[in-house]
Write an enzyme that holds these catalytic residues in place. Structure first.
Site, PDB file in Angstrom:
ATOM      1  N   GLY A  52       0.468  -2.410   5.175  1.00  0.00           N
ATOM      2  CA  GLY A  52       1.056  -1.066   5.116  1.00  0.00           C
ATOM      3  C   GLY A  52       2.681  -1.297   5.305  1.00  0.00           C
ATOM      4  O   GLY A  52       3.401  -0.411   6.404  1.00  0.00           O
ATOM      5  N   GLY A 176      -2.692  -3.690   1.093  1.00  0.00           N
ATOM      6  CA  GLY A 176      -3.943  -3.726   2.353  1.00  0.00           C
ATOM      7  C   GLY A 176      -4.895  -2.544   2.427  1.00  0.00           C
ATOM      8  O   GLY A 176      -5.957  -2.589   2.507  1.00  0.00           O
ATOM      9  N   MET A 177      -4.211  -1.434   2.141  1.00  0.00           N
ATOM     10  CA  MET A 177      -5.103  -0.068   2.216  1.00  0.00           C
ATOM     11  C   MET A 177      -5.346   0.171   0.660  1.00  0.00           C
ATOM     12  O   MET A 177      -6.570   0.281   0.417  1.00  0.00           O
ATOM     13  CB  MET A 177      -4.404   0.956   2.790  1.00  0.00           C
ATOM     14  CG  MET A 177      -3.932   0.898   4.295  1.00  0.00           C
ATOM     15  SD  MET A 177      -5.525   1.162   5.149  1.00  0.00           S
ATOM     16  CE  MET A 177      -6.056  -0.759   5.414  1.00  0.00           C
ATOM     17  N   GLU A 196      -0.121  -1.578 -10.188  1.00  0.00           N
ATOM     18  CA  GLU A 196       0.305  -2.295  -9.085  1.00  0.00           C
ATOM     19  C   GLU A 196       1.835  -3.177  -9.419  1.00  0.00           C
ATOM     20  O   GLU A 196       1.544  -3.985 -10.403  1.00  0.00           O
ATOM     21  CB  GLU A 196      -0.524  -3.415  -8.530  1.00  0.00           C
ATOM     22  CG  GLU A 196      -0.284  -4.355  -7.236  1.00  0.00           C
ATOM     23  CD  GLU A 196       0.750  -3.766  -6.227  1.00  0.00           C
ATOM     24  OE1 GLU A 196       1.809  -4.249  -5.997  1.00  0.00           O
ATOM     25  OE2 GLU A 196       0.079  -3.105  -5.453  1.00  0.00           O
ATOM     26  N   ASN A 242       5.022  -0.320 -12.865  1.00  0.00           N
ATOM     27  CA  ASN A 242       5.704   0.432 -11.769  1.00  0.00           C
ATOM     28  C   ASN A 242       5.057   1.752 -11.819  1.00  0.00           C
ATOM     29  O   ASN A 242       5.182   2.288 -13.279  1.00  0.00           O
ATOM     30  CB  ASN A 242       7.148   0.600 -11.561  1.00  0.00           C
ATOM     31  CG  ASN A 242       7.812   1.369 -10.595  1.00  0.00           C
ATOM     32  OD1 ASN A 242       7.177   2.213 -10.070  1.00  0.00           O
ATOM     33  ND2 ASN A 242       8.673   0.771 -10.015  1.00  0.00           N
ATOM     34  N   ALA A 243       4.190   2.625 -11.103  1.00  0.00           N
ATOM     35  CA  ALA A 243       3.734   3.657 -11.098  1.00  0.00           C
ATOM     36  C   ALA A 243       4.640   4.831 -11.521  1.00  0.00           C
ATOM     37  O   ALA A 243       4.071   5.712 -12.312  1.00  0.00           O
ATOM     38  CB  ALA A 243       2.829   4.323  -9.931  1.00  0.00           C
ATOM     39  N   ALA A 266       4.203   4.484   0.093  1.00  0.00           N
ATOM     40  CA  ALA A 266       5.054   5.397  -0.034  1.00  0.00           C
ATOM     41  C   ALA A 266       5.727   5.824   0.976  1.00  0.00           C
ATOM     42  O   ALA A 266       6.907   6.560   1.161  1.00  0.00           O
ATOM     43  CB  ALA A 266       4.839   6.598  -0.868  1.00  0.00           C
ATOM     44  N   HIS A 267       4.910   5.719   2.285  1.00  0.00           N
ATOM     45  CA  HIS A 267       5.475   6.270   3.629  1.00  0.00           C
ATOM     46  C   HIS A 267       6.437   5.613   4.038  1.00  0.00           C
ATOM     47  O   HIS A 267       7.109   6.012   5.167  1.00  0.00           O
ATOM     48  CB  HIS A 267       4.262   6.044   4.785  1.00  0.00           C
ATOM     49  CG  HIS A 267       3.874   4.431   4.867  1.00  0.00           C
ATOM     50  ND1 HIS A 267       3.160   3.832   4.070  1.00  0.00           N
ATOM     51  CD2 HIS A 267       4.307   3.683   5.782  1.00  0.00           C
ATOM     52  CE1 HIS A 267       2.944   2.456   4.279  1.00  0.00           C
ATOM     53  NE2 HIS A 267       4.049   2.268   5.460  1.00  0.00           N
ATOM     54  N   CYS A 410     -18.958   1.185   8.643  1.00  0.00           N
ATOM     55  CA  CYS A 410     -19.876   2.356   7.860  1.00  0.00           C
ATOM     56  C   CYS A 410     -19.560   3.539   8.849  1.00  0.00           C
ATOM     57  O   CYS A 410     -19.418   3.558  10.074  1.00  0.00           O
ATOM     58  CB  CYS A 410     -21.442   1.986   8.226  1.00  0.00           C
ATOM     59  SG  CYS A 410     -22.250   1.986   9.710  1.00  0.00           S
TER      60      CYS A 410
END
Length: 561
Positions: A52, A176-177, A196, A242-243, A266-267, A410
């Site tokens: 992150g 990671g996320m 990515e 690049n998105a 983006a945070h 779960c």
């Protein structure tokens, strides 16, 4: 990068039953801290970064060494205090108190900005803990796979008659996320195209089978997606690009995905989102030499990214923010309608939160995968009627690569968490598993977070920004006897936009552990039901009545409904 934040050292948690610390209650946080920095787990372990952007496990290497030393010497009636990744005190408490209390990245609201935080970080006075990085319960990308899977499945129910077969998801980010997205899409029956900008991240996801294939060009990627959707195959494709360039190009071409979302970092515009036209090395260098200019460049690219997402939404494509605050960043750059598409929680997840259903996770401290497989079977035995959950566990065993210590996640609710925890504790007591198990969760849960652009977006009563709830959650988990409790700021969406709490409890097979589990694993999810009942959600009120919660201002729980 200050010298103390970099060390060429490989960290791996001990395995087996030989203790380094004085008890399993202190061995557990020690192993989980180390596990967060395992090279199979962490994104940049040599700089203590777990995931992150700059989410760290310890403030610097001196602090890491001091935490390890403190945990190895901690007595059964002592509590270690961690302030933004730094061990600041050991105090006499009692046997049933938490062994570790953690506060990370918390700032007085007026000063809760990235600019002020970065100044403190540069002076060695603060650490960004993300959610599970600084609270020592990160389990790799598996930690978010099921939540992403549940989101995609619910989107399929709402928009495509209950199935994503023959459909495809467009998204970005394989960190990671975000790395959970392609596998979650595959498990939900959809193809996916994930953009990515770092080849190393694509390589890691290919190696761990979270991504199936890499395309060489955008045309190649679209050809693959067209072929696989036509054949009804669920295949994940990655593209190194690049998105902020690719999404506008897709809009210009009139390409129409079936779902659009995003999980770039983006945070954190200074460390987590590569500006269009920049190389990653250039981005890292400029972040040091010109932080303000770098952040503005990143946010300009985010604005282009969000404008493309808005265009997809206008086409009628279901489009949603996956909790990285990209809409806020775009709005700050003049995209006034950035919030015209929803976040994933109000769109798909809130009904689960109303019943206290969220990311229940556990880790085998033994390091033996068989311990996890045995607990998988126990979950199926106890939650016998939930075939959807059984399907998830079967898919997880088949497809999910363990990172570091074997773990499982779960999504279960208030009704089941305590029962599962007690069953795991009994398995330890009977020797059915070879060592204790730790149970924790993401801070993204029903009662443990205030985040107006993510988990608490569009609350029914308008209480999106009220952060009393995660504070109460942390206090209650402390009073209930969780093994370690954490209270963080800024996770997921960045400085100034969230407060959130976490807990971890150890199943060591003792009667004392059973008593703590009985309290913690009821009270923790119950705060989520309480929070949503208080906000006026009928589902939460029904759950509160079913589970016998005592909520003085909710008439139905007082026999007055």
């Amino acid at each position: 990068m200050p010298e103390s934040k970099y060390r060429q050292q490989t960290i791996r948690a001990p395995r087996g039953t030989v203790l380094t610390a004085k008890s399993w209650l202190t061995e557990a946080p020690l192993r989980m801290l180390m596990n967060n920095l395992d090279p199979d787990v962490a994104e940049n372990p040599h700089e203590l970064v777990v995931y992150g952007g700059i989410g760290r496990a310890a403030r610097n290497w001196e602090c890491y060494d001091a935490i390890v030393d403190a945990l190895t010497r901690l007595e059964a009636d002592e509590t270690l205090l961690i302030q933004s990744g730094k061990p600041v005190g050991v105090f006499k408490t009692h046997d049933n108190a938490p062994r570790v209390l953690i506060a990370n990245s918390n700032l007085v609201p007026h000063w809760a900005t990235w600019e002020h935080f970065n100044e403190l970080d540069a002076k060695g006075l603060a650490m960004y803990g993300q959610m599970t990085a600084g609270s020592w319960i990160y389990i790799g990308s598996q930690g978010i796979v099921q939540g992403t899977y549940e989101t995609f499945v619910e989107a399929g129910r709402q928009h495509y008659n209950g199935t994503l077969a023959g459909r495809w998801v467009l998204t970005a980010g394989l960190g990671g996320m975000g790395g959970a997205q392609p596998l979650a899409a595959t498990l939900a029956g959809a193809c996916s195209l994930t953009i990515e900008c770092q080849q190393s991240r694509i390589d890691f996801r290919l190696r761990t089978r979270y991504v199936d294939e890499q395309a060489a060009t955008l045309d190649d990627a679209l050809a693959r997606i067209t072929r696989y959707t036509r054949e009804g195959k669920a295949v994940s494709v990655a593209l190194c690009a690049n998105a902020a360039d690719i999404l506008p190009e897709l809009v210009n071409r009139g390409v129409r995905p079936d779902l659009v979302t995003d999980q770039t970092s983006a945070h954190d515009p200074l460390h987590g989102y590569l500006p269009s036209g920049w190389r990653w090395e250039e981005y890292q260098k400029n972040a040091q030499s010109d932080p303000h200019g770098t952040m503005q460049a990143a946010k300009r690219s985010m604005a282009a990214h969000v404008r493309a997402m808005l265009a997809f939404s206008k086409m009628g494509v279901p489009t949603f923010d996956y909790g990285n605050n990209i809409r806020q960043m775009a709005k700050e750059m003049g995209v006034e309608n950035a919030f015209d598409f929803p976040g994933f929680v109000p769109a798909y997840i809130r009904p689960l939160f109303c019943r206290g259903i969220g990311p229940f996770r556990w880790v085998a401290l033994s390091g033996d995968p068989q311990d996890i497989y045995k607990t998988d079977a126990k979950v199926k035995e106890i939650v016998a009627e939930d075939k959807h959950l059984h399907h998830w566990l079967d898919m997880a065993r088949e497809r999910i690569h363990f990172q570091g210590l074997p773990a499982r996640i779960c999504w279960v609710g208030l009704e089941w968490r305590q029962k599962l925890g007690l069953a795991f504790n009994e398995m330890v007591r009977c020797g059915e598993v070879s060592a204790p198990i730790v149970i924790g969760r993401d801070h993204l849960d029903s009662g443990s977070v205030a985040s107006p652009n993510r988990e608490t977006e569009a609350m029914r009563d308008g209480s999106d920004a009220v952060s009393d709830w995660p504070l109460l959650n942390a206090l209650l988990n402390t009073a209930s006897g969780a093994t370690w409790v954490s209270l963080h700021h800024g996770g997921g969406v960045g400085m100034g936009f969230s407060q959130h709490a976490g807990m971890v409890i150890v199943c060591d097979g003792t009667d004392e552990a059973a008593a703590r589990i009985r309290r913690v694993l009821h009270n923790d999810p119950a705060t989520g039901v309480m929070r949503h009942a208080d906000a006026g959600y009928d589902l939460a009120v029904e759950c509160a009545v079913e589970q016998g919660l005592n909520l003085p201002m909710v008439a139905a729980t007082q026999g007055k409904g």
